[in-house]
Design a protein around this motif. Structure first.
Motif, PDB file in Angstrom:
ATOM      1  N   ARG A 116      21.156  19.148   9.571  1.00  0.00           N
ATOM      2  CA  ARG A 116      21.687  20.238   9.552  1.00  0.00           C
ATOM      3  C   ARG A 116      21.962  21.422  10.565  1.00  0.00           C
ATOM      4  O   ARG A 116      21.798  22.628  10.788  1.00  0.00           O
ATOM      5  CB  ARG A 116      22.111  21.390   7.501  1.00  0.00           C
ATOM      6  N   LEU A 117      20.146  21.774  10.445  1.00  0.00           N
ATOM      7  CA  LEU A 117      19.341  22.138  10.657  1.00  0.00           C
ATOM      8  C   LEU A 117      19.720  21.987  12.892  1.00  0.00           C
ATOM      9  O   LEU A 117      20.022  22.787  13.479  1.00  0.00           O
ATOM     10  CB  LEU A 117      17.927  22.343  10.732  1.00  0.00           C
ATOM     11  N   VAL A 118      19.573  20.928  12.998  1.00  0.00           N
ATOM     12  CA  VAL A 118      19.673  20.688  14.236  1.00  0.00           C
ATOM     13  C   VAL A 118      21.285  20.712  14.830  1.00  0.00           C
ATOM     14  O   VAL A 118      21.542  21.181  15.975  1.00  0.00           O
ATOM     15  CB  VAL A 118      19.402  18.965  14.774  1.00  0.00           C
ATOM     16  N   SER A 119      22.143  20.198  13.790  1.00  0.00           N
ATOM     17  CA  SER A 119      23.060  21.081  14.073  1.00  0.00           C
ATOM     18  C   SER A 119      23.752  22.559  14.540  1.00  0.00           C
ATOM     19  O   SER A 119      24.712  23.206  15.601  1.00  0.00           O
ATOM     20  CB  SER A 119      24.771  20.481  13.413  1.00  0.00           C
ATOM     21  N   VAL A 120      22.865  23.600  13.528  1.00  0.00           N
ATOM     22  CA  VAL A 120      22.647  24.900  13.550  1.00  0.00           C
ATOM     23  C   VAL A 120      22.590  25.384  14.663  1.00  0.00           C
ATOM     24  O   VAL A 120      22.735  26.269  15.548  1.00  0.00           O
ATOM     25  CB  VAL A 120      22.760  25.844  12.371  1.00  0.00           C
ATOM     26  N   LEU A 121      21.039  25.171  15.180  1.00  0.00           N
ATOM     27  CA  LEU A 121      19.866  25.185  16.226  1.00  0.00           C
ATOM     28  C   LEU A 121      19.918  24.879  17.423  1.00  0.00           C
ATOM     29  O   LEU A 121      19.904  25.116  18.940  1.00  0.00           O
ATOM     30  CB  LEU A 121      18.573  25.358  15.570  1.00  0.00           C
ATOM     31  N   GLY A 122      20.373  23.475  17.191  1.00  0.00           N
ATOM     32  CA  GLY A 122      19.977  22.817  18.504  1.00  0.00           C
ATOM     33  C   GLY A 122      18.725  22.259  18.727  1.00  0.00           C
ATOM     34  O   GLY A 122      18.805  21.749  19.868  1.00  0.00           O
ATOM     35  N   ILE A 123      17.566  22.809  17.750  1.00  0.00           N
ATOM     36  CA  ILE A 123      16.577  22.020  18.248  1.00  0.00           C
ATOM     37  C   ILE A 123      16.034  21.551  16.346  1.00  0.00           C
ATOM     38  O   ILE A 123      16.544  21.581  15.353  1.00  0.00           O
ATOM     39  CB  ILE A 123      15.795  22.505  18.643  1.00  0.00           C
ATOM     40  N   LYS A 124      15.347  20.459  17.091  1.00  0.00           N
ATOM     41  CA  LYS A 124      14.996  19.800  15.472  1.00  0.00           C
ATOM     42  C   LYS A 124      13.290  19.874  14.820  1.00  0.00           C
ATOM     43  O   LYS A 124      12.496  19.625  16.313  1.00  0.00           O
ATOM     44  CB  LYS A 124      15.123  18.024  16.132  1.00  0.00           C
ATOM     45  N   GLU A 130      22.348  26.257   1.566  1.00  0.00           N
ATOM     46  CA  GLU A 130      23.617  26.019   1.792  1.00  0.00           C
ATOM     47  C   GLU A 130      23.338  24.291   0.936  1.00  0.00           C
ATOM     48  O   GLU A 130      24.666  23.766   0.399  1.00  0.00           O
ATOM     49  CB  GLU A 130      23.940  25.600   2.956  1.00  0.00           C
ATOM     50  N   ILE A 131      22.105  23.698   0.947  1.00  0.00           N
ATOM     51  CA  ILE A 131      21.395  22.577   0.337  1.00  0.00           C
ATOM     52  C   ILE A 131      21.167  23.117  -0.942  1.00  0.00           C
ATOM     53  O   ILE A 131      20.189  23.644  -1.630  1.00  0.00           O
ATOM     54  CB  ILE A 131      21.395  21.648   1.442  1.00  0.00           C
ATOM     55  N   PRO A 132      22.446  23.217  -2.205  1.00  0.00           N
ATOM     56  CA  PRO A 132      21.872  23.320  -3.899  1.00  0.00           C
ATOM     57  C   PRO A 132      19.899  23.219  -4.420  1.00  0.00           C
ATOM     58  O   PRO A 132      19.564  23.540  -5.371  1.00  0.00           O
ATOM     59  CB  PRO A 132      22.926  22.754  -4.554  1.00  0.00           C
ATOM     60  N   GLU A 133      20.383  21.336  -3.648  1.00  0.00           N
ATOM     61  CA  GLU A 133      18.841  21.185  -4.106  1.00  0.00           C
ATOM     62  C   GLU A 133      17.043  21.814  -3.591  1.00  0.00           C
ATOM     63  O   GLU A 133      16.644  21.762  -4.140  1.00  0.00           O
ATOM     64  CB  GLU A 133      18.711  19.883  -3.691  1.00  0.00           C
ATOM     65  N   ASN A 141      16.544  11.351   1.927  1.00  0.00           N
ATOM     66  CA  ASN A 141      17.847  11.942   1.875  1.00  0.00           C
ATOM     67  C   ASN A 141      17.802  12.942   2.187  1.00  0.00           C
ATOM     68  O   ASN A 141      18.394  13.454   3.002  1.00  0.00           O
ATOM     69  CB  ASN A 141      18.786  11.519   0.811  1.00  0.00           C
ATOM     70  N   LEU A 142      17.328  14.248   1.123  1.00  0.00           N
ATOM     71  CA  LEU A 142      17.043  15.952   1.233  1.00  0.00           C
ATOM     72  C   LEU A 142      17.011  16.257   2.601  1.00  0.00           C
ATOM     73  O   LEU A 142      17.146  17.103   2.756  1.00  0.00           O
ATOM     74  CB  LEU A 142      16.918  15.765  -0.034  1.00  0.00           C
ATOM     75  N   LYS A 143      15.661  15.670   2.505  1.00  0.00           N
ATOM     76  CA  LYS A 143      14.979  15.597   3.742  1.00  0.00           C
ATOM     77  C   LYS A 143      16.142  16.015   5.376  1.00  0.00           C
ATOM     78  O   LYS A 143      15.993  15.920   6.454  1.00  0.00           O
ATOM     79  CB  LYS A 143      13.430  15.447   4.508  1.00  0.00           C
ATOM     80  N   ALA A 144      16.899  14.267   5.508  1.00  0.00           N
ATOM     81  CA  ALA A 144      17.421  13.989   6.841  1.00  0.00           C
ATOM     82  C   ALA A 144      18.436  15.210   6.399  1.00  0.00           C
ATOM     83  O   ALA A 144      18.587  14.941   7.591  1.00  0.00           O
ATOM     84  CB  ALA A 144      17.800  12.780   6.177  1.00  0.00           C
ATOM     85  N   ARG A 145      18.844  14.871   5.128  1.00  0.00           N
ATOM     86  CA  ARG A 145      20.281  16.204   5.358  1.00  0.00           C
ATOM     87  C   ARG A 145      20.305  17.200   5.470  1.00  0.00           C
ATOM     88  O   ARG A 145      20.716  18.322   6.436  1.00  0.00           O
ATOM     89  CB  ARG A 145      20.981  16.151   3.808  1.00  0.00           C
TER      90      ARG A 145
END
Ligand SMILES: [Zn+2]
Lengths: 128, 428
Positions: B390-398, B341-344, B382-386
């Motif tokens: 995204r993964l935290v919100s989809v997976l529920g774990i960080k 989803e993140i083009p970079e 920033n990319l790393k944080a994005r």
């Protein structure tokens, strides 16, 4: 004046720096300056060389992620406070400095400044 | 057929098939007895979740005839899956099974716009594999003209495609791509003038939206998915319609469910999970709640084409690939889709799971596209944080994201290996 600096993305920066320097020396490229900026798991090695074209070529051939960045280069004269005055002038003009570093070239010392607004920064410094 | 009517039909058929299987397949009778379920407990399709599952392992363990429900005198054909190791999975079909299978394929062909005026070039392999004969029988059922080409011999494929004026191509998407490239390279064949293809029925292996675009532009066709598996029947368990917006499943014959692969409970409608099939009409080798291991979701909204039959979304991966990290189910395919989803990011990734002081660690190495390895530390952080967010919100774990140097994540051919689980135990 505005010069080119090479930025190299590195994991495990300490070990990889040696690989960068040996790659360059084998190609006959001399390093004039280098500085390392690190985050928790990667680093960006910034270097100034005497032959950027050759340096980029051999680094890419050895799979390093390298790119060329424009920076402002200034030599520090004998006048005490010259650096301070220049920096003051740049920041008063609202140009924000991303990073800067100093290095010595024989007897003299030089400073490299990176900002988003490279032309303006250079103009301000050359006015001093 | 409206969905209420369809449910009635499914209920009626489920009651029958469960009783039939219980009476005729010893291993499944034992499973039901163990689970304390009697055929009389199954009164409607809503009772399906009371039934025990079947798995590929069962079909192997009871090889060759232990899962057949019909006597051999009624079995008219065998097919077998291409097992990677050991014994294959052998399926037996009665004449009714073959008729229903052909009906499923014919429905797919109709959905692609095919009629009896079409000439189908069947370039799936003929033989034990269900692709060739499945497409063949379906084409004949529709009344189309079938060219039983089988796979291979590319120059002959192109010659007959041209000379006979074939309008439909049935094969694997990768073979279709190979044919398309061969046509493009053939100086004697002009795709515009010489080739009359209108559509392709592609299946038997996973393919992507990009492959669809490529096939459609190279062959000047509409490229449709056809879905199926030998354990359930063969190709034609479902197919796409003209809107190419999910694969319709012929659920009057093949009842689909989605379950959570860990709890084995049905998920809420529309949620992702493992696809499970019950064959409502099969006589030779019926399967009940057969776990396909394919991860997908089902779409119950009415399709723009007017069909009420449920649609299956893209197959996202295999449930065998699932990891349990800090008690949460994580699929590599979910991680991959967040990264894409993140083009970079270039889409390469490698997951490392370990256990340190009784806590699961979860690290993901990712690469950027070359132009995004910049001098700007903040942009990369920033990319790393994005991606982390995204993964935290989809997976529920960080997870801990590591941006690594380009080309440092090992590329592997075919099924890329994306996970290293260093923990002492396995999720089984
Ligand atoms: Zn539709």
């Amino acid at each position: 004046m505005i010069i080119d600096q090479l930025s190299i993305f590195l994991n495990n920066a300490v070990g990889r720096i040696t690989e960068v320097t040996s790659t360059l020396s084998e190609a006959g490229v001399n390093l004039k300056a280098f500085t390392l900026s690190e985050s928790s798991d990667f680093g960006i090695l910034r270097i100034i060389t005497d032959n950027n074209e050759k340096a980029v070529e051999v680094l890419k051939a050895n799979y390093f992620a390298v790119n060329v960045t424009k920076v402002v280069y200034m030599e520090l004269g004998d006048t005490p406070g010259a650096l301070y005055n220049s920096i003051q002038k740049v920041s008063d003009a609202g140009v924000s400095i991303e990073y800067m570093y100093a290095f010595s070239t024989g007897d003299a010392a030089s400073v490299v400044i990176r900002t988003e607004d490279i032309e303006r920064c250079n103009a301000l410094i050359e006015e001093v | 057929m409206d969905r209420a009517k369809l449910r009635e039909l499914q209920s009626e058929r489920l009651v029958k098939i469960v009783k039939y299987t219980y009476d005729n397949v010893q291993f499944y009778r034992e499973r039901m007895d163990e689970a304390g379920v009697k055929p009389s407990d199954i009164k409607s399709i809503d009772d399906i979740s009371k039934l025990p599952f079947m798995q590929k392992k069962d079909l192997r363990d009871y090889y060759p005839y232990g899962t057949f429900a019909a006597p051999l005198k009624d079995i008219v054909r065998f097919h077998a899956s291409s097992g990677t190791t050991g014994k294959p999975i052998v399926a037996g079909y009665t004449q009714n099974d073959l008729d229903n299978w052909a009906e499923g394929v014919a429905r797919c062909l109709t959905a692609y716009g095919a009629t009896k005026d079409d000439i189908l070039q069947v370039s799936y392999g003929y033989g034990l594999f269900t692709g060739g004969l499945g497409a063949h029988d379906g084409g004949q059922k529709l009344g189309a003209t079938v060219l039983p080409m089988s796979s291979g011999n590319t120059s002959k494929q192109i010659m007959l495609m041209k000379d006979l004026g074939c309008t439909g191509l049935c094969c694997t998407p990768s073979y279709a791509l190979f044919l398309a490239e061969s046509i493009a390279e053939d100086p004697d064949t002009d795709i515009e003038k010489d080739i009359k293809l209108k559509f392709g029925a592609f299946g038997a292996e996973p393919w992507t939206e990009n492959m669809r675009k490529e096939l459609e532009s190279k062959l000047r066709i509409k490229a449709y998915d056809i879905y199926g598996l030998t354990e359930v029947s063969g190709p034609g368990v479902g197919g796409e319609c003209e809107y190419q917006d999910g694969t319709h499943l012929w659920e009057d014959m093949f009842y689909p469910e989605i379950i959570d692969p860990v709890t084995l409970q049905p998920v809420e409608p529309g949620q992702q999970g493992e696809l499970v099939f019950t064959t409502l009409l099969k006589e030779g080798m019926p399967v009940i709640r057969y776990r396909t291991r394919d991860l997908t979701h089902l779409i119950y909204d009415k399709c723009r084409c007017g069909r009420t039959m449920v649609r299956m979304g893209r197959i996202l991966g295999r449930s065998d690939d699932m990891m349990i990290i800090r008690g949460v189910n994580v699929f590599p395919s979910t991680i991959e889709s967040c990264i894409l989803e993140i083009p970079e990011f270039n889409g390469q990734y490698f997951v490392t799971v370990d256990r340190v002081k009784n806590v699961d660690t979860f690290d993901i190495d990712v690469e950027l596209r070359p132009e995004f390895y910049t001098d700007n530390m903040d942009k990369m952080l920033n990319l790393k944080a994005r991606l982390t967010m995204r993964l935290v919100s989809v997976l529920g774990i960080k997870p801990v994201i590591h941006i690594v140097e380009p080309n440092t994540i090992a590329r592997s051919q075919g099924k890329a290996k994306h996970v290293l689980d260093k923990r002492q135990f396995k999720n089984e």
